[in-house]
Motif scaffolding. Sequence first.
Motif, PDB file in Angstrom:
ATOM      1  N   CYS A 270       0.798   1.543   6.557  1.00 32.82           N
ATOM      2  CA  CYS A 270      -0.393   0.517   6.805  1.00 32.82           C
ATOM      3  C   CYS A 270      -0.974  -1.001   6.790  1.00 32.82           C
ATOM      4  O   CYS A 270      -2.016  -0.748   6.622  1.00 32.82           O
ATOM      5  CB  CYS A 270      -0.986   0.779   4.691  1.00 32.82           C
ATOM      6  N   GLY A 271       0.000  -1.896   6.642  1.00 33.86           N
ATOM      7  CA  GLY A 271      -0.138  -2.818   7.478  1.00 33.86           C
ATOM      8  C   GLY A 271      -0.543  -3.719   5.736  1.00 33.86           C
ATOM      9  O   GLY A 271      -0.606  -4.918   6.056  1.00 33.86           O
TER      10      GLY A 271
ATOM     11  N   GLY B   8       1.226  -1.067   0.738  1.00 36.84           N
ATOM     12  CA  GLY B   8       0.270  -0.046   0.177  1.00 36.84           C
ATOM     13  C   GLY B   8       0.538   1.411   0.032  1.00 36.84           C
ATOM     14  O   GLY B   8       0.644   1.977  -1.022  1.00 36.84           O
ATOM     15  N   CYS B   9       1.500   1.377   0.741  1.00 37.05           N
ATOM     16  CA  CYS B   9       2.561   2.865   1.349  1.00 37.05           C
ATOM     17  C   CYS B   9       3.688   2.139   0.733  1.00 37.05           C
ATOM     18  O   CYS B   9       4.904   3.144   0.210  1.00 37.05           O
ATOM     19  CB  CYS B   9       2.318   3.589   2.482  1.00 37.05           C
ATOM     20  N   GLY B  10       4.139   1.244   0.810  1.00 38.52           N
ATOM     21  CA  GLY B  10       5.531   0.987   1.362  1.00 38.52           C
ATOM     22  C   GLY B  10       6.693   1.598   2.631  1.00 38.52           C
ATOM     23  O   GLY B  10       8.174   1.942   2.135  1.00 38.52           O
TER      24      GLY B  10
ATOM     25  N   CYS C 184       1.379  -5.157   3.877  1.00 37.84           N
ATOM     26  CA  CYS C 184       1.757  -5.980   3.741  1.00 37.84           C
ATOM     27  C   CYS C 184       2.623  -6.910   4.861  1.00 37.84           C
ATOM     28  O   CYS C 184       3.311  -7.458   4.847  1.00 37.84           O
ATOM     29  CB  CYS C 184       3.637  -4.968   3.086  1.00 37.84           C
TER      30      CYS C 184
ATOM     31  N   CYS D 206       7.559  -4.848   3.870  1.00 44.11           N
ATOM     32  CA  CYS D 206       7.666  -3.773   2.445  1.00 44.11           C
ATOM     33  C   CYS D 206       8.977  -3.461   3.101  1.00 44.11           C
ATOM     34  O   CYS D 206       9.452  -1.905   2.388  1.00 44.11           O
ATOM     35  CB  CYS D 206       6.840  -2.472   2.405  1.00 44.11           C
TER      36      CYS D 206
END
Lengths: 158, 294
Positions: free
Chosen positions: A47-48, A41-43, A50, A62
């Motif tokens: 955001c969780g 999502g964010c890297g 991953c 990530c």
Amino acid sequence: MPKRLINLTVNGEAYEVAVEPWWSLLYTVREELGLTGSKEGCGTGDCGACSMLVDGRLVTSCIMLAVEADGCQVTTIEGLATDGNLHPVQQAFVEKGAVQCGYCIPGMVMAAYDLLRRNPNPTLEEVRLGLAGNLCRCTGYAKIYEAVLAAAERMRGD
Amino acid sequence: MRPFAHFSPKSLDEALDTFRREGEGGRPIAGGTDLVVQLKEGGHKFPYPRYLVSLRRLPELKVLEWREGEGLRLGAGLTMSEVVESALVRERYPALVDGAGIVGSLQTMNMATIGGNACNAAPSADTAPPLLALEARARVVGPEGERVLPVEQFWLGPGRTVLRPGELLVEFLLPPPAPRSAAVYRRHTPRKQMDIAVVGVAVAVELDGDGRTLKRARIALGAVAPTPIRARRAEAALEGQAPTPEAIARAAALAREEATPISDVRGSAAFRRHLVEVVTERLLHEAIERARRG
Ligand SMILES: Cc1cc2nc3c(=O)[nH]c(=O)nc-3n(C[C@H](O)[C@H](O)[C@H](O)COP(=O)(O)OP(=O)(O)OC[C@H]3O[C@@H](n4cnc5c(N)ncnc54)[C@H](O)[C@@H]3O)c2cc1C
Ligand code: FES
Ligand code: FES
């Protein structure tokens, strides 16, 4: 410089993977092992999407380098179902309609799975805190919490 | 991320050797929760590293040991989760749990180390005020040997510490808590988790034998100066005094004056100063109450 060979056990299967030192565990699992359930999502760890378990600990893959996970046991969303049967957490997400676009769901399910291993009987507040590292851009939190509480009940067998 | 090399030494000596052998451009990586994000952003805060040395497998950084009369050795490589889960830490240094237990999400806490929090040197680092208030010392080892310094001397500015190239923070040393003492850390944030402190305050107090005067007071502030700081004038105003509401209010007002915050998206300087006073006052009451109960 040649790539580095690392050993990962992912969902019970042993892999030897050649990685660049700057590859994230998420990238490696998705692109090299073809397990694309975990999402980016964010890297940046915010955001969780991953989320995976590495040696039994929930992490945001990530921002974990694959070389840092050398020798570790990894569990991804693909590892939860057994013999083609969804895990009770997954089943509850389906039954409660907790899924909208679905992008955050693999991470949500992993975080919920991890929470229920540590705390089989969480309160709503504990579920909210347990999932605080997972964002849902569709903002379907209420049904997600319902699903986790329902899964907890089913897993306790009461 | 741009290329870099990566080494995974298995002991502290091997890690120090790696820096010596590989020379300039090296950087340690612990949990990576600050570093990897900074590398993804392009490494603007420091020159992009040529190589990383992983601290993950150094047993010397995983020490968690209590010695009667000496206190606690707390390895820099312990994750926030490991700190929070330690019965020893929970029982004897709950203020540290207050700090370590709110670093990001559970995922973050499972990766982030207590040493990385200090070495990244953010003024808002949540374990810094408790370490300051508990008067922890930092043990640092490098090519020229080892030194032990009070954590107060560890930070030089945002993102800057006393560590020289090739030097590693190995552990914190915490003195044993005195009888009739208590310490608390709290930060003000809009969200309970996944947020950065607008201000953070840690307070440690020790009452004398009959509980009527404050033998010692330590007040540490986060996110209100270029580094985490001690509010020494506020501390001095309390020591030797009866812990009355008036004395506490005076000390909290002094702490407000000692804060030199900036205005940013999280809050204005004026709001931060106000928060310092309010949170310090509340925490002093709370810590004194706890110290009385013993
Ligand atoms: C989503 C998210 C939320 C966060 N929330 C918070 C929060 O609420 N509060 C907070 O305080 N922080 C927060 N952080 C920041 C970060 O998680 C912490 O600062 C963490 O403790 C850093 O530790 P680390 O082991 O990951 O350090 P790393 O990223 O591995 O390292 C940080 C820096 O310290 C150096 N370093 C690390 N260990 C050593 C050592 N032993 N000796 C010498 N140098 C060393 C590295 O070279 C690097 O420059 C958050 C981060 C993320 C991604
Ligand atoms: S993609 Fe990893 S936390 Fe967002
Ligand atoms: S269901 Fe769309 S992001 Fe959560």
